[in-house]
Each structure stands twice: as structure tokens, then as C-alpha cells.
Write a protein that holds these residues in place. Structure first.
Motif, PDB file in Angstrom:
ATOM      1  N   TYR A 680       0.831  -1.210   0.000  1.00 56.28           N
ATOM      2  CA  TYR A 680       0.000   0.000   0.000  1.00 56.28           C
ATOM      3  C   TYR A 680       0.864   1.258   0.000  1.00 56.28           C
ATOM      4  O   TYR A 680       0.641   2.203  -0.776  1.00 56.28           O
ATOM      5  CB  TYR A 680      -0.905  -0.027   1.230  1.00 56.28           C
ATOM      6  N   LEU A 681       1.896   1.287   0.831  1.00 57.23           N
ATOM      7  CA  LEU A 681       2.776   2.457   0.895  1.00 57.23           C
ATOM      8  C   LEU A 681       3.576   2.611  -0.397  1.00 57.23           C
ATOM      9  O   LEU A 681       3.816   3.730  -0.871  1.00 57.23           O
ATOM     10  CB  LEU A 681       3.716   2.333   2.092  1.00 57.23           C
ATOM     11  N   ARG A 682       3.985   1.483  -0.988  1.00 56.83           N
ATOM     12  CA  ARG A 682       4.719   1.546  -2.253  1.00 56.83           C
ATOM     13  C   ARG A 682       3.820   2.070  -3.373  1.00 56.83           C
ATOM     14  O   ARG A 682       4.262   2.845  -4.234  1.00 56.83           O
ATOM     15  CB  ARG A 682       5.273   0.151  -2.589  1.00 56.83           C
ATOM     16  N   PHE A 683       2.560   1.655  -3.348  1.00 58.90           N
ATOM     17  CA  PHE A 683       1.590   2.151  -4.336  1.00 58.90           C
ATOM     18  C   PHE A 683       1.469   3.668  -4.248  1.00 58.90           C
ATOM     19  O   PHE A 683       1.497   4.383  -5.259  1.00 58.90           O
ATOM     20  CB  PHE A 683       0.235   1.488  -4.098  1.00 58.90           C
ATOM     21  N   ILE A 684       1.352   4.190  -3.018  1.00 57.16           N
ATOM     22  CA  ILE A 684       1.225   5.643  -2.834  1.00 57.16           C
ATOM     23  C   ILE A 684       2.480   6.350  -3.332  1.00 57.16           C
ATOM     24  O   ILE A 684       2.413   7.341  -4.063  1.00 57.16           O
ATOM     25  CB  ILE A 684       0.973   5.973  -1.347  1.00 57.16           C
ATOM     26  N   ASN A 685       3.626   5.824  -2.928  1.00 52.03           N
ATOM     27  CA  ASN A 685       4.896   6.468  -3.263  1.00 52.03           C
ATOM     28  C   ASN A 685       5.126   6.517  -4.773  1.00 52.03           C
ATOM     29  O   ASN A 685       5.514   7.551  -5.335  1.00 52.03           O
ATOM     30  CB  ASN A 685       6.039   5.720  -2.581  1.00 52.03           C
ATOM     31  N   LEU A 686       4.872   5.396  -5.461  1.00 52.37           N
ATOM     32  CA  LEU A 686       5.134   5.335  -6.898  1.00 52.37           C
ATOM     33  C   LEU A 686       4.105   6.115  -7.703  1.00 52.37           C
ATOM     34  O   LEU A 686       4.440   6.752  -8.699  1.00 52.37           O
ATOM     35  CB  LEU A 686       5.155   3.865  -7.353  1.00 52.37           C
ATOM     36  N   THR A 687       2.859   6.082  -7.262  1.00 50.96           N
ATOM     37  CA  THR A 687       1.807   6.735  -8.028  1.00 50.96           C
ATOM     38  C   THR A 687       1.900   8.248  -7.945  1.00 50.96           C
ATOM     39  O   THR A 687       1.681   8.952  -8.940  1.00 50.96           O
ATOM     40  CB  THR A 687       0.415   6.276  -7.537  1.00 50.96           C
ATOM     41  N   GLN A 688       2.248   8.753  -6.769  1.00 54.22           N
ATOM     42  CA  GLN A 688       2.267  10.211  -6.626  1.00 54.22           C
ATOM     43  C   GLN A 688       3.369  10.861  -7.454  1.00 54.22           C
ATOM     44  O   GLN A 688       3.336  12.064  -7.715  1.00 54.22           O
ATOM     45  CB  GLN A 688       2.379  10.614  -5.163  1.00 54.22           C
ATOM     46  N   LYS A 689       4.330  10.071  -7.918  1.00 54.88           N
ATOM     47  CA  LYS A 689       5.360  10.611  -8.803  1.00 54.88           C
ATOM     48  C   LYS A 689       4.777  11.081 -10.128  1.00 54.88           C
ATOM     49  O   LYS A 689       5.381  11.893 -10.832  1.00 54.88           O
ATOM     50  CB  LYS A 689       6.443   9.553  -9.059  1.00 54.88           C
ATOM     51  N   TYR A 690       3.586  10.542 -10.468  1.00 53.71           N
ATOM     52  CA  TYR A 690       2.965  10.883 -11.745  1.00 53.71           C
ATOM     53  C   TYR A 690       1.857  11.917 -11.595  1.00 53.71           C
ATOM     54  O   TYR A 690       1.202  12.274 -12.567  1.00 53.71           O
ATOM     55  CB  TYR A 690       2.398   9.618 -12.408  1.00 53.71           C
ATOM     56  N   MET A 691       1.654  12.393 -10.360  1.00 52.58           N
ATOM     57  CA  MET A 691       0.654  13.443 -10.156  1.00 52.58           C
ATOM     58  C   MET A 691       1.178  14.759 -10.726  1.00 52.58           C
ATOM     59  O   MET A 691       2.348  15.107 -10.560  1.00 52.58           O
ATOM     60  CB  MET A 691       0.342  13.620  -8.665  1.00 52.58           C
TER      61      MET A 691
END
Length: 696
Positions: A680-691
Motif C-alpha cells: 500500500y505504501l509503495r503504491f502511494i509512493n510510486l503513483t504520486q510521482k505521476y501526479m
């Protein structure tokens, strides 16, 4: 003619031609109106006027007559309830934000130090009233105080968080303290003009607490949400310190607080635990029927059971001589129940609970279908009242079992020969395990503690059982977790080489005796049950939570605690309390994930596009490419814009772990899988790079 005038006129015509409680078409007509865009502006304006000026006839009909005719109809079904709640709950939250005290609130600028209590009371009361349908009314006594088919949990929780701030507002608390509570009746009624004017702060506080009690009784997840995702506990502890001990509102407050507090709270936050005991026990004893100070007696018994799990509380319970009252309450299940008919007017009680006015009695009797439903409700109410009494008795026995771990209490209980004779008789009933396994378990455990444990210990000494521990760990668990426990057993024995006692392997003789032997022979007791024989003594011990933690993380924490205990033993360091470790099991060990088949080639096109512009395929490519396969199950048919909204919710501090809980629960319910915290934390970390990344 406005839509409001039109519906009122239509309602009058229907009322003249048809019976109020028997017209399904009228009920649907009202529901369609109350869930239409036409109603919103009128409704919000009427709410705003509740505290400022008298309502005109149209607004009185809108808030009271029409709404009550809909929700009290015998044709108000679960389907209509869900439609009504789905439409109004977001709007109620919006209106409450406007009404509640806040420095930046325009209303507070206009009405300094003035609380809009009429409107707040109206909205919260409706949140409870809207949940009562004909389906839930069939077993009125069983379902009252609990939401049924509760599909709006998240919205209710959000509103509970919002309104809880009122409980520590200085002007509100001052009003509660100044209320003459001797003249206040804590009697539930739906909204009507007479009880929605000059509303007392104490009544508003009672209704807020009533809403919270309804919520936490719905299911275990609701209690977990209140316990871990709100600051209700801290708010109640703070507000109750400012209210005098004799105030009846504390009955409701303690029915909530006792389910949330731990031993540290009792030690550091509660000045007088005996006062809580007194409120709970005295109110149970003083009740002539089902409620006291607006709280169901069964809720007070549940609260007492939760409170007595804490060792600090038990001595005060004994000093106040409450053990006798518990044994008397246990008679509700140990003896043949007395007929309740002479003491209760069931006709009046059911009418009161259903909010049926006497003027509609003829209409009820005239319609065969409605008359049949009404008769069924009355008959079920009588049966449920007997079961209600038995349940009180069962809870009293479970409280006594908790107290039996206290030596002084154990001696007092053993001296009540009439009580001991009754439980011995039940213990010898071979059919009891088939008809009431929970009762059988508590009676066996109680007799073991009172009569057999000391004999067993003496026998152990005479047979010279060696002092060295034969096992590193004993596992106590509930049988419905059997397959899960076997996996944990294998993990502990094969990965860590622990010697583990598991009752399936080592069980001989009676359950209590076998478990007692295991306790004698084991260094550490690992408890995976909350309600079983050993689960009664688990509260407040070292707690490793398999609900809130990822499984691997929980196992790691468990191993750390075991090693810490072994180190303390080796160095002869005094232990804080005991060598018991309590683990709350609610999630399975992750098995091989049944995910979509990974594509041989994964497109990188998503890297060239802003997240908000991703297609569903781009979302899948991103997740596969970053080895976030599990999230594919939770983002089904989700495009970039929707993924962006999910990520925004994950990134908000107040929603981060609530969102995790919801995603984990969905994954478990739909796919029998567990969401790991690390993923879950990895999902947040990786996804927010594309925000907010521009496309190339």
C-alpha cells in the motif's frame, strides 16, 4: 404551484381517500419527492429556520408530517431506506458543517455563542429514524439499537467524526452542566414540532451518543472504525470530566467509553473507576423493563463486561458488593424465566417503539395485511423479551467468570450455595452444548475456576510434574479459525523451531483441564480468541493486532515479544504483568494470489502521459510494470482520473489508514486476499510521482 405546495395538496387528497398506514403508493410518492432535487432548497431553508423563527405550515409539513409519514409507514422498506439515506446523508453532513460551532463559520458570526441545537437535534434524530424499516421492525426488540443492512457506514462515520467536536465545545458543555436533568426524560421519539423547539444541550448529547451506540453495535468493523479511526475516546474522556458524577448522561457515555478504553486509560485518564461501575450496575438493577436513562440494559451489561476485563477495576467491584447483583442477574438464564406479561403492556410498548398514535389503531386493524404484520411484531416482541432476559443472564455469567480470576471474588461466589447449585445443574446438562454452546463454555470455565483449578494444581504437585517447561508457546484459539491457526502453528514450529502446544494435538480429558495443563507447561500463552475460555483474561495484556497489521509484520512483532520475554527470563528481569500475549486474528495468511495473468510485454506509454489522462489500460500497465499486481483487483475499470482521486484520499493524513482499512476489507470480502501495508505504501509512493506531470 410550487413542488412543495403540490406534494402537500396531493398528500391531503391521499389522506382523505386512503388509510395513512396502508397506502404503498403514498409511501413511494413521498420517497420520490424526498429524494428529488425539488426538495433540497426548501428543506435546507426550513432547517435553518428551526433556531431562528417559527416555521410556516408548509415547512412544518416538510420537516415533520411528510417525513414522519414516510419513515413510519408499513411500506417503508429497506430499499426505500437505502434510497433515502444515500440521497440525504451527504446533504446532512453539509448542513451540519454549517450548523456546528466553528470560528470561520458565518452563522457563528451572526449568532455568537449560540448553538443551533434544534436543527442539530433534528438532523441527528433523522439519521437514526431513517434506519428503521418494516423488515427491521419484525423483531423490534432484537434490532432496536442496531443498524440493519448497513450500507452507508462510511458516510455515518464521517458525520460522527464531524459532530463529535460539539462534545468538547465550551458553550455546549456549559449548557449540559446547567441543564436541570431531573426534568429531562431520556425517551426516544422521532422528530415532531413539540420536541424540536428549545432543545436542551443534554438531549443533543444523548442523541449523539445514541447514534454512536447504534453505529458500534452494527458489526465488529464499525467498532474498529470508532476505536482506531476517530478520537471519540479522547473527546468523551475530556467531556465527562467536566460533568458531575450524578448526571444521567453518563449512562450513555459509559456505554461507549468502556468499549474503547484500555488499562493505561484507567490508570491515567479515569479518576474514579468505581463511579463507572456504580453507574452501570445500579442502572441495570433499577430498570423495570428494557431501558434506563435512554440506554438498553443489554448495552450496559456489554459495557460492564468490557470494563471488568481490566484488573484495576475488579477490586472496586468487590468492595462495592456488586457480586451479589451479578449473581441475581444471572438467574435470568439459570432459572426458568418468569412470565413478563403481568409486568409489561406489550400493546402499548410496541406502539411506543413504532411511534404509532392511538388514532390510527382502527386503520391498523382494518387492513388485513397490515394487521397481520402488526400482530407478528407484537408476538415476536413477547418472545424476544424472554430472550432479552436470558441474554442479560448470560452476560452476567460472563462477568462472573471474569471476576472468578480474582481470588477474593472467587471465595465470595463459592459461598452462594444457591447459585453454585444452579450452575452445577447446568454443567451436567448434556444437551446444553447443542442448544447453547456459549452458555456451556462459560459455565464450564466458571466451575473450573471456582471448584476444579485448585484441585488440579494440588494434583500436579503430588504427581511431581517437572518444573521445566515442555513448550515454548501455548496457542488458545476459536475453532472457526482452525485452518488459519494450523498455518500459524506450522510457521512458528518450522520457521522458528518453537515447541508449540496446540489443543488438537495434546487434548485429553476435559477442555479446562487440558488447557490448564498447557498453561502449567508453557512459557508463553498466545491467545487468538476474545470470547473463549482464556480470551476472557486477554484485555490489556501485550497486544499484537493481526487486524491492523500486515501478517508478516504481525508475526515479526510476535517474535520480538517472545524474544524480549525470553531475554527477561534469562536476565531475571521482572515482567510488567504476565507472560500472556494476545493476538487479534481477523485476516488469513496470504496465499498464492489469483491475479490476472501478467502480460509478456508491458507497455511503457503511461510514462509519457499525465496520470489524469491515463486510460484503464495505462493504469494496468503502470501497476504491472511496478509489480503492484494486487492493486489491479482494487482498481478494476479505473482510469487515470479515478486513480488520481483515490490517491488524493490516500495522501490525506486523516484518511490514509482509513482508506487502507477499506481497501483491505474490500480485497478480503471480494477476493479472499490481504493488502500488505508495504505494498500500500509503495503504491502511494510510486503513483504520486505521476501526479501533476505534464504529458510530453
Amino acid at each position: 404551484m410550487s413542488s412543495l405546495s403540490s406534494i402537500i395538496e396531493t398528500f391531503k387528497v391521499y389522506s382523505e381517500k386512503h388509510k395513512k398506514f396502508t397506502d404503498a403508493d403514498l409511501c413511494k410518492l413521498l420517497c420520490n419527492y424526498y429524494t428529488s432535487s425539488d426538495v433540497v432548497n426548501h428543506y435546507q431553508q426550513a432547517i435553518r429556520q428551526l433556531d431562528t423563527e417559527p416555521l410556516n405550515e408548509s415547512y412544518q409539513w416538510l420537516l415533520f408530517t411528510g417525513f414522519r409519514s414516510l419513515t413510519s409507514s408499513f411500506f417503508y422498506t429497506d430499499e426505500l431506506r437505502d434510497k433515502l439515506c444515500q440521497f440525504w446523508l451527504p446533504k446532512y453532513e453539509y448542513m451540519l458543517k454549517e450548523l456546528l460551532p466553528h470560528p470561520a463559520n458565518d452563522i457563528q458570526d451572526k449568532y455568537p455563542n449560540h448553538l443551533r441545537l434544534n436543527a442539530i437535534k433534528y438532523l441527528i434524530t433523522n439519521m437514526i429514524t431513517n434506519q428503521r424499516t418494516i423488515e427491521s421492525s419484525i423483531h423490534l426488540l432484537k434490532t432496536y439499537g442496531q443498524f440493519q443492512n448497513f450500507s452507508q457506514k462510511d458516510q455515518y462515520l464521517s458525520i460522527i467524526k464531524l459532530i463529535s467536536s460539539l462534545l468538547i465545545n465550551e458553550h455546549f458543555l456549559e449548557g449540559v452542566k446547567n441543564d436541570d436533568y431531573t426534568n429531562i426524560k431520556f425517551k426516544w421519539n422521532g422528530n415532531d414540532p413539540s420536541n424540536t423547539i428549545n432543545v436542551k444541550p443534554t438531549i443533543v448529547l444523548w442523541i449523539i451518543l445514541k447514534l454512536i451506540i447504534h453505529f458500534i453495535k452494527t458489526d465488529e468493523n464499525c467498532l474498529i472504525d470508532i476505536k482506531y479511526n476517530t478520537n471519540i475516546k479522547e473527546i468523551l474522556l475530556k467531556s465527562m470530566r467536566q460533568i458531575e458524577d450524578n448526571h444521567p448522561i453518563k449512562t450513555s457515555a459509559y456505554a461507549v467509553l468502556t468499549l474503547l478504553i484500555n488499562e493505561n486509560d484507567i490508570k491515567n485518564e479515569i479518576n474514579n473507576p468505581n463511579q463507572i461501575i456504580s453507574v452501570l450496575v445500579d442502572n441495570v438493577d433499577q430498570s423495570s423493563r428494557f431501558l434506563c436513562n435512554g440506554v438498553y440494559i443489554i448495552d450496559l451489561m456489554i459495557a460492564l463486561k468490557a470494563f471488568l476485563q481490566h484488573d484495576q477495576v475488579q477490586n472496586g467491584f468487590i468492595e462495592n458488593e456488586y457480586l451479589g447483583a451479578l449473581m441475581d442477574n444471572a438467574s435470568g438464564i439459570l432459572e426458568f424465566p418468569h412470565p413478563l406479561n403481568p409486568f409489561i403492556d406489550f400493546e402499548a410498548e410496541v406502539k411506543l417503539q413504532l411511534q404509532i398514535d392511538s388514532e390510527y389503531q382502527q386503520e391498523l386493524e382494518a387492513d388485513p395485511k397490515i394487521s397481520e404484520i402488526y400482530t407478528q411484531i407484537k408476538e415476536n416482541f413477547k418472545i424476544d423479551a424472554q430472550e432479552f432476559t436470558k441474554h442479560i443472564g448470560l452476560l452476567a455469567l460472563e462477568c462472573l467468570f471474569l471476576m472468578s480470576f480474582n481470588k477474593k471474588a472467587s471465595e465470595i461466589i463459592k459461598k452462594r450455595e444457591d447459585f453454585m447449585s444452579e450452575i452445577r445443574k447446568f454443567a451436567n446438562d448434556n444437551n446444553l452444548i447443542k442448544t447453547n454452546g456459549r452458555l456451556k463454555k462459560v459455565i464450564d470455565g466458571l466451575l473450573w475456576k471456582l471448584e476444579n483449578e485448585d484441585k488440579f494444581k494440588k494434583q500436579q504437585k503430588t504427581t511431581a510434574i517437572k518444573k521445566d517447561n515442555e513448550f515454548d508457546l501455548m496457542i488458545s484459539y476459536s475453532w472457526h479459525d482452525k485452518s488459519l491457526i494450523h498455518d500459524i502453528y506450522k510457521y512458528l514450529t518450522q520457521q522458528f523451531n518453537y515447541r508449540v502446544w496446540l489443543d488438537e494435538n495434546q487434548m485429553t480429558g476435559s477442555l479446562c483441564q487440558a488447557m490448564a495443563k498447557a498453561v502449567e507447561k508453557s512459557k508463553i500463552i498466545l491467545m487468538f480468541e476474545r470470547d473463549g475460555w482464556l480470551g476472557f483474561i486477554s484485555a490489556g495484556k501485550i497486544d499484537i493486532d493481526f487486524i491492523k497489521n500486515d501478517f508478516q509484520e504481525a508475526i515479526h512483532l510476535l517474535k520480538v515479544e517472545i524474544e524480549r520475554y525470553e531475554y527477561n527470563e534469562e536476565k531475571n528481569i521482572p515482567k510488567i504483568k504476565t507472560n500472556e500475549i494476545n493476538s487479534s486474528v481477523a485476516v488469513p495468511i496470504p496465499e498464492t494470489t489469483k491475479l490476472l495473468v501478467r502480460p509478456a510485454v508491458i507497455s511503457k506509454d503511461y510514462k509519457k502521459i499525465a496520470l489524469e489522462l491515463w486510460s484503464e489500460q495505462h493504469v494496468q500497465d503502470f501497476l504491472y510494470d511496478n509489480k503492484l499486481d494486487m492493486m489491479i483487483l482494487l482498481t478494476e475499470n479505473m482510469n487515470g482520473e479515478q486513480l488520481y482521486l483515490l490517491l488524493e484520499k490516500c495522501l490525506r493524513d486523516q484518511d490514509c489508514w482509513t482508506t487502507f482499512d477499506h481497501l483491505n476489507r474490500e480485497l478480503q470480502e471480494r477476493h479472499k486476499e490481504t493488502l500488505q501495508i508495504s505494498l500500500y505504501l509503495r503504491f502511494i509512493n510510486l503513483t504520486q510521482k505521476y501526479m501533476n506531470r505534464s504529458s510530453f
